[in-house]
Write a protein that holds these residues in place. Structure first.
Motif, PDB file in Angstrom:
ATOM      1  N   GLU A 211       0.812  -1.220   0.000  1.00 18.01           N
ATOM      2  CA  GLU A 211       0.000   0.000   0.000  1.00 18.01           C
ATOM      3  C   GLU A 211       0.849   1.276   0.000  1.00 18.01           C
ATOM      4  N   LEU A 212       2.173   1.124   0.036  1.00 17.03           N
ATOM      5  CA  LEU A 212       3.042   2.290   0.208  1.00 17.03           C
ATOM      6  C   LEU A 212       2.901   3.303  -0.925  1.00 17.03           C
ATOM      7  N   ALA A 213       2.888   2.838  -2.180  1.00 17.14           N
ATOM      8  CA  ALA A 213       2.839   3.773  -3.311  1.00 17.14           C
ATOM      9  C   ALA A 213       1.551   4.595  -3.296  1.00 17.14           C
ATOM     10  N   THR A 214       0.426   3.948  -3.032  1.00 17.28           N
ATOM     11  CA  THR A 214      -0.843   4.667  -2.968  1.00 17.28           C
ATOM     12  C   THR A 214      -0.827   5.697  -1.843  1.00 17.28           C
ATOM     13  N   PHE A 215      -0.302   5.289  -0.697  1.00 19.18           N
ATOM     14  CA  PHE A 215      -0.212   6.195   0.449  1.00 19.18           C
ATOM     15  C   PHE A 215       0.686   7.393   0.119  1.00 19.18           C
ATOM     16  N   TYR A 216       1.830   7.131  -0.488  1.00 22.72           N
ATOM     17  CA  TYR A 216       2.769   8.196  -0.856  1.00 22.72           C
ATOM     18  C   TYR A 216       2.127   9.197  -1.803  1.00 22.72           C
ATOM     19  N   ASN A 217       1.346   8.715  -2.761  1.00 20.02           N
ATOM     20  CA  ASN A 217       0.701   9.605  -3.724  1.00 20.02           C
ATOM     21  C   ASN A 217      -0.323  10.513  -3.063  1.00 20.02           C
TER      22      ASN A 217
END
Length: 222
Positions: A211-217
């Motif tokens: 889920e990191l990429a979605t959270f970062y965006n």
């Protein structure tokens, strides 16, 4: 005796978004793992579950009614900070483990964490009073036909702000903070947004944080 409940938070520094504090979803659901005791604790736990059940219906709508709610909710959701779940979880935690890239002293990372908490507490404090002030307006809007999105939104925002303030205050006052380094966490300090996102995707795979990429965006740019 129960073991201490520790929330692991990955700290990512970059030029575009500053300091990003990410906790995996499994770290944020600890309140569901044990039976609540006492009237107040049971009431709070029930509120947690109603909150999550409502969000599940919105994000995975089972029928046309909820699909209509989702379209309105997606527009409103842009005002939500992705770190709110972390603050809510800290309200149940005994300790926070900050995992950073190791390029700065632990004290500097601790200082940035403290500054972020103080900023979020102030924002949630203002949000509480704003949502309380909006209650009469949203109740009037509830008389209109169709999904009662505005009442639900205002109530959930009031709920989120209350727990955000509570978690932030607890993090500053009673929750133990441990800091350690992990050299894998440093994204490129320069370069295009595409390069940064590619690096975040690599971190997501390396650290097994899907889920990191979605959270970062979703994390606001500075």
């Amino acid at each position: 005796m129960k073991p201490p409940r520790v929330i692991r938070v990955y700290v990512i520094r970059c030029r575009m978004r500053g300091w990003v504090f990410y906790a995996p979803p499994e770290m944020l659901m600890a309140y569901d793992e044990e039976l609540a005791t006492g009237f107040w604790n049971k009431l709070v736990q029930r509120a947690h579950r109603l909150h999550d059940e409502t969000l599940m219906l919105i994000h995975e709508p089972p029928n046309r009614f909820w699909r209509g709610v989702r379209r309105a909710w997606r527009w409103l959701e842009r005002w939500m900070h992705p770190g709110e779940g972390l603050l809510r979880a800290i309200g149940q935690a005994d300790a926070v483990e900050l995992v950073h890239d190791g390029e700065l002293p632990d004290d500097a990372v601790q200082g940035q964490w403290t500054d972020w908490l103080k900023t979020r507490i102030a924002i949630h404090e203002r949000g509480i009073w704003l949502n309380i002030a909006l209650l009469p307006v949203t109740l009037l809007l509830g008389l209109l036909p169709g999904p009662n999105v505005f009442i639900a939104w205002n109530a959930l925002r009031l709920y989120a702000h209350w727990h955000g303030r509570r978690g932030g205050r607890r993090a500053l006052a009673t929750v133990k903070t441990v800091v350690r380094g992990d050299a894998r966490l440093h994204p490129p300090p320069q370069g295009s947004e595409t390069a940064r996102l590619s690096r975040i995707e690599e971190l997501s795979q390396t650290l097994r944080l899907p889920e990191l990429a979605t959270f970062y965006n979703r994390w606001p740019a500075i």
